[in-house]
Design an enzyme around this catalytic site. Structure first.
Site, PDB file in Angstrom:
ATOM      1  N   ASP A  58       0.975  -1.093  -0.064  1.00  0.00           N
ATOM      2  CA  ASP A  58      -0.063  -0.060  -0.105  1.00  0.00           C
ATOM      3  C   ASP A  58       0.963   1.315  -0.081  1.00  0.00           C
ATOM      4  O   ASP A  58       1.706   1.492   0.871  1.00  0.00           O
ATOM      5  CB  ASP A  58      -0.936  -0.039   1.144  1.00  0.00           C
ATOM      6  CG  ASP A  58      -1.904   1.333   1.329  1.00  0.00           C
ATOM      7  OD1 ASP A  58      -1.588   2.268   0.657  1.00  0.00           O
ATOM      8  OD2 ASP A  58      -2.795   1.307   2.002  1.00  0.00           O
ATOM      9  N   VAL A  59       0.976   1.914  -0.989  1.00  0.00           N
ATOM     10  CA  VAL A  59       1.750   3.078  -1.082  1.00  0.00           C
ATOM     11  C   VAL A  59       1.657   4.081  -0.247  1.00  0.00           C
ATOM     12  O   VAL A  59       2.407   5.169   0.014  1.00  0.00           O
ATOM     13  CB  VAL A  59       2.126   3.600  -2.823  1.00  0.00           C
ATOM     14  CG1 VAL A  59       2.529   2.604  -3.793  1.00  0.00           C
ATOM     15  CG2 VAL A  59       0.465   4.099  -3.056  1.00  0.00           C
ATOM     16  N   TYR A 156      -8.665  14.423  -8.364  1.00  0.00           N
ATOM     17  CA  TYR A 156      -7.787  13.603  -9.141  1.00  0.00           C
ATOM     18  C   TYR A 156      -6.990  14.483  -9.949  1.00  0.00           C
ATOM     19  O   TYR A 156      -5.477  14.181  -9.901  1.00  0.00           O
ATOM     20  CB  TYR A 156      -8.751  12.878 -10.053  1.00  0.00           C
ATOM     21  CG  TYR A 156      -7.827  11.634 -11.029  1.00  0.00           C
ATOM     22  CD1 TYR A 156      -7.228  10.602 -10.244  1.00  0.00           C
ATOM     23  CD2 TYR A 156      -7.386  12.076 -12.361  1.00  0.00           C
ATOM     24  CE1 TYR A 156      -6.427   9.962 -11.128  1.00  0.00           C
ATOM     25  CE2 TYR A 156      -6.718  11.277 -13.002  1.00  0.00           C
ATOM     26  CZ  TYR A 156      -6.297  10.171 -12.456  1.00  0.00           C
ATOM     27  OH  TYR A 156      -5.284   9.547 -13.183  1.00  0.00           O
ATOM     28  N   PHE A 189      -6.409   5.734 -21.463  1.00  0.00           N
ATOM     29  CA  PHE A 189      -5.832   4.596 -21.921  1.00  0.00           C
ATOM     30  C   PHE A 189      -6.982   3.480 -21.521  1.00  0.00           C
ATOM     31  O   PHE A 189      -7.575   3.688 -20.831  1.00  0.00           O
ATOM     32  CB  PHE A 189      -4.462   4.514 -21.106  1.00  0.00           C
ATOM     33  CG  PHE A 189      -3.382   4.853 -21.807  1.00  0.00           C
ATOM     34  CD1 PHE A 189      -2.321   3.907 -22.614  1.00  0.00           C
ATOM     35  CD2 PHE A 189      -3.214   6.108 -22.207  1.00  0.00           C
ATOM     36  CE1 PHE A 189      -1.442   4.583 -23.226  1.00  0.00           C
ATOM     37  CE2 PHE A 189      -2.144   6.944 -22.755  1.00  0.00           C
ATOM     38  CZ  PHE A 189      -1.171   6.038 -23.486  1.00  0.00           C
TER      39      PHE A 189
END
Length: 251
Positions: A58-59, A156, A189
């Site tokens: 978990d960063v 975001y 993407f």
């Protein structure tokens, strides 16, 4: 810098852009460590390279990032790090239920920005001990988003703009240690993150100049390889979005 014989760490490497990058680096002879959440690893592509090492990560937890970096160092000199870990939020600043919640903004910033900075710092600390290879001790490629350059999403877009914003500063600071830092800002993407969004949030391909389609993860992986191999790429942001200039430009 040559990829073969190096260790490479890819956060968020179990799916989407990260998975394509991890697979490309492994195919080119790197010892790859994927740092991702367990649930993401369980849903990795069925053809995922069996030589890739997985470390539950978990960063937002520094101890997890340290463990992933150490795992990569245990395989070979860690010279390549790509930060693909991220979460999306396309809610409005003022939505139908009122203002965006502070805890939502904090969560998005924690994963997308703080997690990236933590990974960058721990990677640079490890890379600084490497012997230079073709002039470089290491390369960190941060994955931001076109949303960090023009976006309709405050949380975001803001988190990705923060990644864009530290690129030059990090590159200048780490130059004395022969560590390069670059950021790629992809547009829309074909990834699980994008697939989970509403059609309205993603937008149409009409905003692309050419080609008029969404990007493929392998196309980002190809650019990562070029950044690693080209010593003149440092301290800058590369848009990878087919000329997309639309408010809903997201990765």
């Amino acid at each position: 810098m040559k990829i073969a014989g190096c260790a490479a760490l890819v956060t968020g490497g179990a799916s989407g852009l990260g998975a394509a990058t991890a697979q490309r680096l492994a195919a080119m002879g790197a010892s790859v460590v994927v740092a991702d959440l367990p649930q993401a690893w369980e849903q990795r592509p069925p053809d995922f390279d069996g030589s890739i090492t997985y470390v539950p990560t978990d960063v937002t937890r520094e101890v997890d990032v340290v463990a992933a970096v150490q795992a990569a160092q245990g395989l070979a000199p860690l010279r390549i790090v790509v930060t693909c870990a991220g979460v999306s939020h396309q809610g409005r600043l003022l939505g139908s239920r009122g203002p965006v919640a502070a805890e939502t903004v904090s969560r998005v910033m924690d994963v997308n920005f703080t997690g990236t900075v933590t990974t960058l710092g721990q990677a640079a600390f490890a890379m600084a001990e490497n012997e230079p290879q073709e002039g470089d001790r290491g390369v960190v490629v941060m994955v931001a988003s076109a949303a960090g350059l023009d976006s309709a999403s405050v949380a975001y877009g803001g988190s990705k703009a923060a990644v864009v914003g530290i690129t030059a500063a990090a590159a200048r600071e780490l130059a004395s240690r022969a560590i390069r830092v670059m950021t790629i800002a992809p547009g829309i993407f074909e990834t699980p993150m994008v697939a989970a969004m509403s059609e309205g949030a993603v937008g149409s391909v009409g905003g692309h100049a050419h080609p008029k389609r969404h990007g493929q993860p392998e196309e980002l992986a190809s650019l990562v390889v070029h950044v690693v191999e080209n010593p003149m790429l440092n301290g800058d942001v590369i848009r990878l979005d087919a000329g997309l200039r639309a408010p809903a430009a997201i990765q």
